[in-house]
Scaffold this active site. Sequence first.
Site, PDB file in Angstrom:
ATOM      1  N   ASP A 264       0.847  -1.204   0.000  1.00 23.71           N
ATOM      2  CA  ASP A 264       0.000   0.000   0.000  1.00 23.71           C
ATOM      3  C   ASP A 264       0.880   1.250   0.000  1.00 23.71           C
ATOM      4  O   ASP A 264       2.092   1.176   0.228  1.00 23.71           O
ATOM      5  CB  ASP A 264      -0.891  -0.040   1.258  1.00 23.71           C
ATOM      6  CG  ASP A 264      -1.993   1.020   1.248  1.00 23.71           C
ATOM      7  OD1 ASP A 264      -2.347   1.520   0.153  1.00 23.71           O
ATOM      8  OD2 ASP A 264      -2.499   1.350   2.337  1.00 23.71           O
TER       9      ASP A 264
ATOM     10  N   GLU B 111       2.485   4.874  -4.202  1.00 18.16           N
ATOM     11  CA  GLU B 111       2.483   5.790  -5.365  1.00 18.16           C
ATOM     12  C   GLU B 111       3.785   6.578  -5.456  1.00 18.16           C
ATOM     13  O   GLU B 111       4.193   6.864  -6.586  1.00 18.16           O
ATOM     14  CB  GLU B 111       1.277   6.727  -5.260  1.00 18.16           C
ATOM     15  CG  GLU B 111      -0.064   6.037  -5.405  1.00 18.16           C
ATOM     16  CD  GLU B 111      -0.415   5.124  -4.222  1.00 18.16           C
ATOM     17  OE1 GLU B 111       0.013   5.446  -3.096  1.00 18.16           O
ATOM     18  OE2 GLU B 111      -1.070   4.101  -4.425  1.00 18.16           O
TER      19      GLU B 111
ATOM     20  N   ASP C  69      -9.276   3.275  -2.535  1.00 18.93           N
ATOM     21  CA  ASP C  69     -10.295   3.726  -1.574  1.00 18.93           C
ATOM     22  C   ASP C  69     -11.604   4.154  -2.234  1.00 18.93           C
ATOM     23  O   ASP C  69     -11.898   5.340  -2.350  1.00 18.93           O
ATOM     24  CB  ASP C  69      -9.730   4.866  -0.734  1.00 18.93           C
ATOM     25  CG  ASP C  69      -8.508   4.411   0.053  1.00 18.93           C
ATOM     26  OD1 ASP C  69      -8.288   3.179   0.140  1.00 18.93           O
ATOM     27  OD2 ASP C  69      -7.778   5.261   0.559  1.00 18.93           O
TER      28      ASP C  69
HETATM   29  O1  MIG Z   1      -4.040   6.328   4.261  1.00 21.97           O
HETATM   30  O2  MIG Z   1      -3.755   1.155   5.713  1.00 21.97           O
HETATM   31  O3  MIG Z   1      -6.075   2.023   0.286  1.00 21.97           O
HETATM   32  O4  MIG Z   1      -6.967  -0.096   1.858  1.00 21.97           O
HETATM   33  O5  MIG Z   1      -6.949   0.282   4.657  1.00 21.97           O
HETATM   34  C1  MIG Z   1      -4.808   5.163   4.210  1.00 21.97           C
HETATM   35  C2  MIG Z   1      -4.899   1.951   5.819  1.00 21.97           C
HETATM   36  C3  MIG Z   1      -3.903   3.982   4.088  1.00 21.97           C
HETATM   37  C4  MIG Z   1      -5.092   3.054   2.224  1.00 21.97           C
HETATM   38  C5  MIG Z   1      -5.548   1.783   1.578  1.00 21.97           C
HETATM   39  C6  MIG Z   1      -6.565   1.106   2.446  1.00 21.97           C
HETATM   40  C7  MIG Z   1      -5.975   0.852   3.809  1.00 21.97           C
HETATM   41  C8  MIG Z   1      -5.498   2.167   4.426  1.00 21.97           C
HETATM   42  N1  MIG Z   1      -4.525   2.805   3.544  1.00 21.97           N
END
Ligand code: MIG
Length: 733
Positions: free
Chosen positions: A335, A338, A442
Amino acid sequence: MWTWVSKNTLRLVYGSPKERFAPEGFKEGEHGDVEVIEEEGKFLLKVGGRTLQEDISITRDGEYFCLTMKMWRGNIFGLGDKMGPMNRKQRKYIFFNADDPIHTPTVDPLYKSIPFFIVLDRKTSFGVFFNYPGYMEMDFDSEGKGVFKVKVRGEGLVEYFIFNSSVKEVVREFLNLTGKNFPAPIWAFGYHQSRWGYTDRNVVMEIARKFREKGIPCDGIFLDLEHMDSFKNFTWDEENFKEFPEFVKELHDMGFKVVPIVDAGVKVEEGYEIFDEGEKNGYFLKTRDGKDFEGAVWPGRTRFPDFTRDDVREWWGEKYANFVKKTNVDGFWNDMNEPTIFATQEELDEMRERMAGINLDDGWMIPLTLLSFSNVFKSQREEEIVHKDNLQHWEVRNAYGMLMTKACWEGLKKRFPDRRFLILSRSAYPGIQRYGGVWTGDNHSWWEHILQEMINIQSLSICGISFCGFDVGGFGGDVTPELLVRFYQLGAFTPFFRNHSAIGTKRQEPWVFGEYYENVIKETINLRYSLIPYIYSSYMLGIMKNEPLVSPLFFEFQDDPVTHTIEDEYMFGPSILVAPIYRFGQEKRVVYLPKVRWLYIPTGEIMEPGWRVVDAPLEVIPLFQREDTAVVRTDPQNFIFEEDLKRLYFDVFLNERVEIELYEDDGESLSFEKGDFSLRKVLITKDKIEVESSRGGYKPPVREWVFKILEVEGRVREISILVGERDLKIPLR
Ligand code: MIG
């Protein structure tokens, strides 16, 4: 300059680009009868007198390189999971990965950059791939003047032009260029439960137990930020997730797999091994003056590995492997890659200064100032970050998440050469499919997002990313009962099927809305599990043949121009057409059934092609089986490896002849690459069933196969046979 890189793919070079992540797959080759005319760096492509691409101008605008062409007459499909209609015409898109958590209809860019699209008209189709992982824009004639524009920050551009007449072939060729899909383990096709906000291991165990008590199938439990110690990657919280390896084992014993999250950023903390190693070896991204770039993400002060470097990827890859060694988790969920950077020190200082400068007398300046802060999530740091060899962040940002995922795949493969993992990434660039799958980030608990996700999954699939999914139930916002059911009904017919939601939102496990809704959801998940043989076989055959599991109707029925206009129906594998419900209160829907006869699975009604209206109350998913196909099912289980399958059901909808291939393997090792799989042709006609002996080194157990043969005239026959290793030929009366 131009060259042929395969039979159907032309590489066109504009200006003087640096191609950093050239597709690995390509080789020089012979080619079709295409005429390429190059003049002053511009191209004209023709086949049989017909113009396929006509460049108008090349211009430079400061640091930007712009190419203008005549807009194609057809429709445009692809670009991965961008917001908006599936047909990309008449809009302008930006390619520069960003974490924007509110997916309104025109928000762009989002997490991924997939600069590949297909042009499809009544006569032909072809593919275009602009291979550039830096800042790029494409405008598909948003002004309505018949012009396509592509603009990059850089010195030039490389275009791969894939000729063909069939969309299927174009996608196949794109996959030949950018790489085959990774083999997800079979359990990855089960159902997964996740939530940001499962605070400790007891909460997780309670959820896990509830699935088993209620007999709702589930294979995977995902662990979000909470499991970590102070948001440090590859650690666990000794208090809330104490004895983590034992906790993983407890879940394993109940038949669950465990997939923790990993963020791209590394917490700045002396004594934290990963930070210390990264700092000592200079593995982190740099600022223009050569210091480590520092920003803030969940852990607070954070630095970011330079995944463009081979040595950094190798180092990071080992971290995944070490974590598996320690804890035996079954995959990773990558996660914030980017990468997302909430803020820098300079930015906070500047904000403070600006806030100090405004007061109640400033009227309009107040909302303007406050609003300007809300961009903080989207900031891409293109002027601030430098990679190895003075590579600027704006040249490579879009490949960052793909390279992180590559590190994950390669690190695991090196240490566990015979074990498959579920690997996911939020950010992506073409080639990601070799290393893992993706989810769409999201989304929200909005009805609009059911249709959007349908479009996203098709668009990702067209771009060769076969293992894709979205947060069932919606990530942001509070879900409502009917919305949750319809989200599940779509999710059950996508490759990656996971319920996930954000902290602070309403809980959305299958049982939160009471017995009625729980039962409908349970039936949906059961239906998914009964289809695992079909889904897994289609996915694995798809890897071999470079075909996606999900495809738009025009993949199969390209000759029918009506299919070019349909985004709210799609094919799931070769035999099933899905027409999900995506509006509140809707109990009927219009469907377009192309070319052949279709069996409406919920009622058993046989339907002629054309526009039809079907009943679909909340318990019903509009599913159609294509004429002359079979769907292979089994009895649903609590989880995929619960027991060896005893029986397979072949639901056959027969006109003349059904010929299918059934792929099987152990589902968890990589030995299929050495030939340990079973591939069997099954042929069904009105007077016989033929089962070919298994090709390949994997021997499935002897099983009962139950054929239920429905003929288009309505006759039904059922026959059960015992299938072992040998060829079988069974006459039918
Ligand atoms: O700033 O890890 O898309 O699936 O639950 C949010 C917390 C960070 C974004 C991800 C989401 C995840 C969440 N993350």
